[in-house]
Design a protein around this motif. Structure first.
Motif, short mmCIF file in Angstrom:
data_model
loop_
_atom_site.label_atom_id
_atom_site.label_comp_id
_atom_site.label_asym_id
_atom_site.label_seq_id
_atom_site.Cartn_x
_atom_site.Cartn_y
_atom_site.Cartn_z
N THR A 122 -24.77 -53.07 -49.11
CA THR A 122 -25.80 -54.11 -49.21
C THR A 122 -25.73 -54.85 -50.54
OG1 THR A 122 -27.40 -52.48 -50.00
CG2 THR A 122 -27.38 -52.95 -47.63
N SER A 123 -24.77 -54.48 -51.37
CA SER A 123 -24.61 -55.13 -52.67
C SER A 123 -23.86 -56.46 -52.53
CB SER A 123 -23.82 -54.19 -53.59
OG SER A 123 -23.42 -54.87 -54.76
N ILE A 124 -24.34 -57.48 -53.20
CA ILE A 124 -23.68 -58.78 -53.20
C ILE A 124 -22.29 -58.66 -53.83
CG2 ILE A 124 -23.77 -61.13 -54.13
CD1 ILE A 124 -25.80 -60.65 -51.94
N ARG A 125 -22.18 -57.86 -54.89
CA ARG A 125 -20.90 -57.68 -55.58
C ARG A 125 -19.84 -57.13 -54.63
NH1 ARG A 125 -19.80 -53.38 -60.37
NH2 ARG A 125 -17.66 -54.00 -60.81
N TYR A 126 -20.20 -56.19 -53.77
CA TYR A 126 -19.28 -55.63 -52.79
C TYR A 126 -18.72 -56.73 -51.89
CZ TYR A 126 -17.71 -53.11 -48.63
OH TYR A 126 -16.97 -52.65 -47.58
N TRP A 127 -19.57 -57.57 -51.35
CA TRP A 127 -19.14 -58.61 -50.42
C TRP A 127 -18.36 -59.71 -51.11
CZ3 TRP A 127 -18.63 -57.21 -45.78
CH2 TRP A 127 -19.47 -56.24 -45.25
N VAL A 128 -18.68 -60.02 -52.36
CA VAL A 128 -17.92 -61.02 -53.10
C VAL A 128 -16.49 -60.54 -53.30
CG1 VAL A 128 -17.66 -62.13 -55.37
CG2 VAL A 128 -19.89 -62.09 -54.25
N ILE A 129 -16.33 -59.29 -53.68
CA ILE A 129 -14.99 -58.73 -53.91
C ILE A 129 -14.23 -58.60 -52.60
CG2 ILE A 129 -13.76 -56.66 -54.64
CD1 ILE A 129 -16.03 -56.27 -56.72
N HIS A 130 -14.84 -58.02 -51.58
CA HIS A 130 -14.13 -57.71 -50.35
C HIS A 130 -13.96 -58.90 -49.41
CE1 HIS A 130 -14.96 -53.71 -51.82
NE2 HIS A 130 -13.91 -53.33 -51.12
N SER A 131 -14.73 -59.96 -49.59
CA SER A 131 -14.54 -61.14 -48.74
C SER A 131 -13.22 -61.84 -49.06
CB SER A 131 -15.70 -62.11 -48.90
OG SER A 131 -15.73 -62.62 -50.23
N SER A 132 -12.63 -61.57 -50.20
CA SER A 132 -11.32 -62.15 -50.50
C SER A 132 -10.20 -61.12 -50.39
CB SER A 132 -11.33 -62.77 -51.90
OG SER A 132 -11.56 -61.76 -52.87
N THR A 133 -10.46 -59.87 -50.75
CA THR A 133 -9.37 -58.89 -50.75
C THR A 133 -8.96 -58.45 -49.34
OG1 THR A 133 -10.95 -57.08 -51.08
CG2 THR A 133 -9.87 -57.97 -53.04
N ILE A 134 -9.91 -58.26 -48.45
CA ILE A 134 -9.57 -57.80 -47.10
C ILE A 134 -8.75 -58.85 -46.34
CG2 ILE A 134 -10.53 -57.12 -44.86
CD1 ILE A 134 -12.73 -55.65 -46.45
N PRO A 135 -9.17 -60.11 -46.28
CA PRO A 135 -8.32 -61.12 -45.62
C PRO A 135 -6.96 -61.28 -46.31
CG PRO A 135 -10.53 -61.96 -45.86
CD PRO A 135 -10.46 -60.69 -46.64
N SER A 136 -6.92 -61.15 -47.62
CA SER A 136 -5.65 -61.27 -48.34
C SER A 136 -4.67 -60.19 -47.92
CB SER A 136 -5.88 -61.19 -49.85
OG SER A 136 -6.67 -62.26 -50.28
N LEU A 137 -5.14 -59.00 -47.69
CA LEU A 137 -4.27 -57.92 -47.24
C LEU A 137 -3.69 -58.21 -45.86
CD1 LEU A 137 -6.24 -54.77 -48.43
CD2 LEU A 137 -4.02 -55.56 -49.25
N PHE A 138 -4.51 -58.73 -44.95
CA PHE A 138 -4.02 -59.07 -43.63
C PHE A 138 -3.00 -60.20 -43.68
CE2 PHE A 138 -7.89 -56.86 -42.25
CZ PHE A 138 -7.35 -56.06 -41.25
N ILE A 139 -3.27 -61.22 -44.50
CA ILE A 139 -2.34 -62.34 -44.63
C ILE A 139 -1.03 -61.87 -45.25
CG2 ILE A 139 -1.95 -64.53 -45.84
CD1 ILE A 139 -5.02 -65.02 -45.47
N ALA A 140 -1.11 -61.04 -46.28
CA ALA A 140 0.11 -60.53 -46.92
C ALA A 140 0.93 -59.69 -45.94
CB ALA A 140 -0.26 -59.70 -48.15
N GLY A 141 0.28 -58.87 -45.15
CA GLY A 141 0.98 -58.07 -44.16
C GLY A 141 1.63 -58.92 -43.10
N ARG A 142 0.94 -59.93 -42.66
CA ARG A 142 1.48 -60.85 -41.64
C ARG A 142 2.72 -61.57 -42.17
NH1 ARG A 142 1.53 -62.21 -36.26
NH2 ARG A 142 2.07 -64.39 -36.13
#
Length: 64
Positions: A15-35
């Motif tokens: 529920t932390s804003i900091r969590y979503w700010v960090i993970h909203s960019s890192t999670i999609p980046s991992l998928f794009i890098a893998g692709r």
């Protein structure tokens, strides 16, 4: 805080804003890098997987 080690509860973290700010960019980046890693063929080069040319060059004796 839950526990005596000072760890945050899972509910507090997600529920932390900091969590979503960090993970909203890192999670999609991992998928794009893998692709890109797979689609460019770099995965085959890194892990030395068999390509079409090496499969066609095998003799029948190797498969028996």
């Amino acid at each position: 805080m839950s526990g005596s080690t000072g760890e945050r509860s899972f509910a507090d973290i997600i529920t932390s804003i900091r969590y979503w700010v960090i993970h909203s960019s890192t999670i999609p980046s991992l998928f794009i890098a893998g692709r890109l890693f797979v689609s460019t063929g770099l995965a085959y080069d890194v892990f030395e997987a068999l390509g079409q040319t090496s499969i066609s060059q095998r003799t029948d004796k190797e498969f028996h």
